[in-house]
Write an enzyme that holds these catalytic residues in place. Structure first.
Site, PDB file in Angstrom:
ATOM      1  N   CYS A 104       0.847  -1.197   0.000  1.00 18.19           N
ATOM      2  CA  CYS A 104       0.000   0.000   0.000  1.00 18.19           C
ATOM      3  C   CYS A 104       0.880   1.243   0.000  1.00 18.19           C
ATOM      4  O   CYS A 104       1.551   1.512  -0.981  1.00 18.19           O
ATOM      5  CB  CYS A 104      -1.009  -0.014   1.154  1.00 18.19           C
ATOM      6  SG  CYS A 104      -0.336  -0.497   2.743  1.00 18.19           S
ATOM      7  N   SER A 105       0.902   1.988   1.093  1.00 16.00           N
ATOM      8  CA  SER A 105       1.635   3.259   1.087  1.00 16.00           C
ATOM      9  C   SER A 105       2.193   3.566   2.467  1.00 16.00           C
ATOM     10  O   SER A 105       2.241   4.715   2.874  1.00 16.00           O
ATOM     11  CB  SER A 105       0.719   4.387   0.625  1.00 16.00           C
ATOM     12  OG  SER A 105      -0.469   4.373   1.409  1.00 16.00           O
ATOM     13  N   CYS A 106       2.603   2.536   3.214  1.00 13.72           N
ATOM     14  CA  CYS A 106       3.128   2.737   4.561  1.00 13.72           C
ATOM     15  C   CYS A 106       4.374   3.621   4.492  1.00 13.72           C
ATOM     16  O   CYS A 106       5.242   3.421   3.640  1.00 13.72           O
ATOM     17  CB  CYS A 106       3.480   1.401   5.203  1.00 13.72           C
ATOM     18  SG  CYS A 106       2.055   0.322   5.372  1.00 13.72           S
TER      19      CYS A 106
END
Lengths: 214, 143, 110
Positions: A117-119
């Site tokens: 995702c976009s951690c």
């Protein structure tokens, strides 16, 4: 979920603002926010306060942490052992973030990605840049990191190993870049100006000292 | 990547997991241990990327204990908490070297929950000793 | 969601975050902090949207839908309430500024 916003494929660089035609996603955002305020899940003021908190976060916070680690060996040791505890101890707000700091040295270059995702270490760097969330970066960073680094203008010297970190679960990462040569006499405040966002993601290096006036 | 060369690179040494829960499951694998990621494809929310499934890596560190995201994603409480590891893989073990965008020394660390890991035996090595050691660890963990 | 196979160049263009995007971010932070859903629940919904959604919707367009889905599952809002409210909002005007009620903006030119 209704998906009635199909007229705008591939428009991610768009800047929807107050004057563009109302989109379904915007309608949904307004509706959810108003319903949650009506139901007293939170207040409109709390939403505004959270946005202010988000706006106040930037790579300058991460840069302070890095500059301190460069100038304070005890802090650096604590930072590498338990990043969140070390930040809290010096008053850097990390909330629930579980921080792992990874150090670059003459033999190792670290770089960060979240393939799922976009951690991102938002408390220390703010919101992630658009490219960090893109398919191209996410798929290629784990597969051809040296080509990716070259696109960011970074070619590593021979003998340096690339160490990629994929934030797949509960940890968040920060790269501790190498301290630029020629800064031995500098204090932390001055050093912080050399610490770029990209150097803390590992797609760049800290700036050389000649880029900032004394 | 051999266990020896990988162990030398583990950082930082003597890392104490900050997110340790003494009441949760004792981790089955120790730092430096070679592990294989399960070659599974369960439905639902999974945090183990495809590119490491079935691959062999080395435990870089134990992060601590965390609620299972495969459970949390469906509004359950995620207990029992699982040990979470960072596992290091050589990129050359994950991808074809035909079009290398990486160096042979390059590595990647991926966070993986214990349920996705199984012990790895190198049949070229001392299988009996390795096996006995893992048996002991399992027995210790069950104690 | 794990994305596979992309070989294209990395696009370094950066867009400015719009107010509505920041509000989506803020409401997901606040609602998850209050225990109505987990980030894993949001990711599940994002993954269930499939790769097509990744292509067709922007980041926060996906996230606002994932937040809505999780809040419905949590019983915080019903589909009926959501439908009535989105209709009411859409009827206020044709731009985001018009559709946002006065008094709930943050002064970013609203």
């Amino acid at each position: 979920m209704p998906h009635d916003d199909v007229d705008h494929p591939h428009r991610r660089p768009d800047r929807p603002d107050q004057d563009h035609p109302l989109t379904y996603a915007q309608t949904l955002e307004i509706a959810l926010r108003e319903l949650l305020v009506e139901k007293e899940v939170f207040t409109a003021e709390e939403i505004n306060a959270q946005i202010s908190r988000m706006d106040s976060r930037s790579p300058a916070i991460g840069a302070q942490v890095v500059a301190r680690a460069w100038t304070d060996p005890d802090f650096k040791a604590r930072l590498l052992a338990d990043g969140s505890a070390a930040c809290r101890a010096v008053g850097v707000e990390v909330e629930a973030m579980k921080l792992v700091v990874v150090e670059n040295d003459e033999a190792t270059h670290n770089m960060l990605v979240c393939t799922l995702c976009s951690c991102y270490p938002r408390n220390l760097l703010g919101l992630p840049p658009d490219w960090y969330k893109q398919r191209a970066y996410r798929t290629r960073a784990v597969r051809e990191p040296r080509k990716v680094l070259a696109e960011f203008g970074l070619t590593l010297p021979e003998g340096v190993r690339v160490q990629v970190h994929d934030s797949t679960a509960d940890m968040r990462y920060l790269v501790l870049p190498r301290r630029p040569e020629g800064t031995e006499a500098w204090d932390a405040e001055r050093l912080a100006a050399l610490v770029t966002r990209d150097s803390m993601i590992g797609v760049g290096l800290a700036s050389p000292p000649e880029t900032t006036p004394a | 990547m051999t266990e020896e060369t990988a162990s030398e690179r583990l950082t930082p040494p003597n890392f104490a997991p900050p997110y340790w829960d003494a009441s949760a499951l004792k981790p089955r694998f120790s730092m430096g241990k070679r592990v294989r990621v399960r070659r599974g494809a369960p439905p639902g929310h999974v945090r183990t990327p495809w590119y490491v499934r079935g691959r062999v890596g080395v435990v870089e560190r134990i992060c601590g204990h965390f609620a299972d995201p495969q459970e949390l994603a469906y509004r359950r409480d995620g207990t029992p908490k699982q040990p979470l590891y960072r596992v290091r893989f050589a990129l050359s073990d994950l991808w074809s070297a035909a079009e290398p965008g990486f160096g042979l020394e390059d590595t990647i660390d991926v966070e993986i929950y214990e349920g996705w890991l199984e012990p790895y035996f190198d049949y070229g090595g001392d299988f009996a000793a390795e096996s006995a050691k893992i048996e002991r660890e399992i027995a210790d963990a069950a104690r | 969601m794990e994305l596979l196979g992309e070989q294209g160049a990395i696009d370094l263009d950066q867009h400015d975050f719009a107010l509505w995007e920041k509000r989506v971010d803020a409401l997901l932070v606040l609602a998850s902090a209050r225990g109505y859903f987990t980030v894993d629940g949001l990711r599940r919904v994002l993954e269930d949207m499939g790769p097509e959604a990744f292509e067709r919707f922007s980041y926060y367009e996906r996230w606002v839908q994932a937040v809505a889905q999780n809040l419905v599952e949590a019983g915080v809002v019903t589909l009926e309430e959501l439908r009535a409210k989105t209709e009411e909002v859409a009827a206020r005007g044709s731009t985001y500024g018009e559709a946002s009620l006065a008094g709930t903006s943050t002064g970013e030119g609203a």
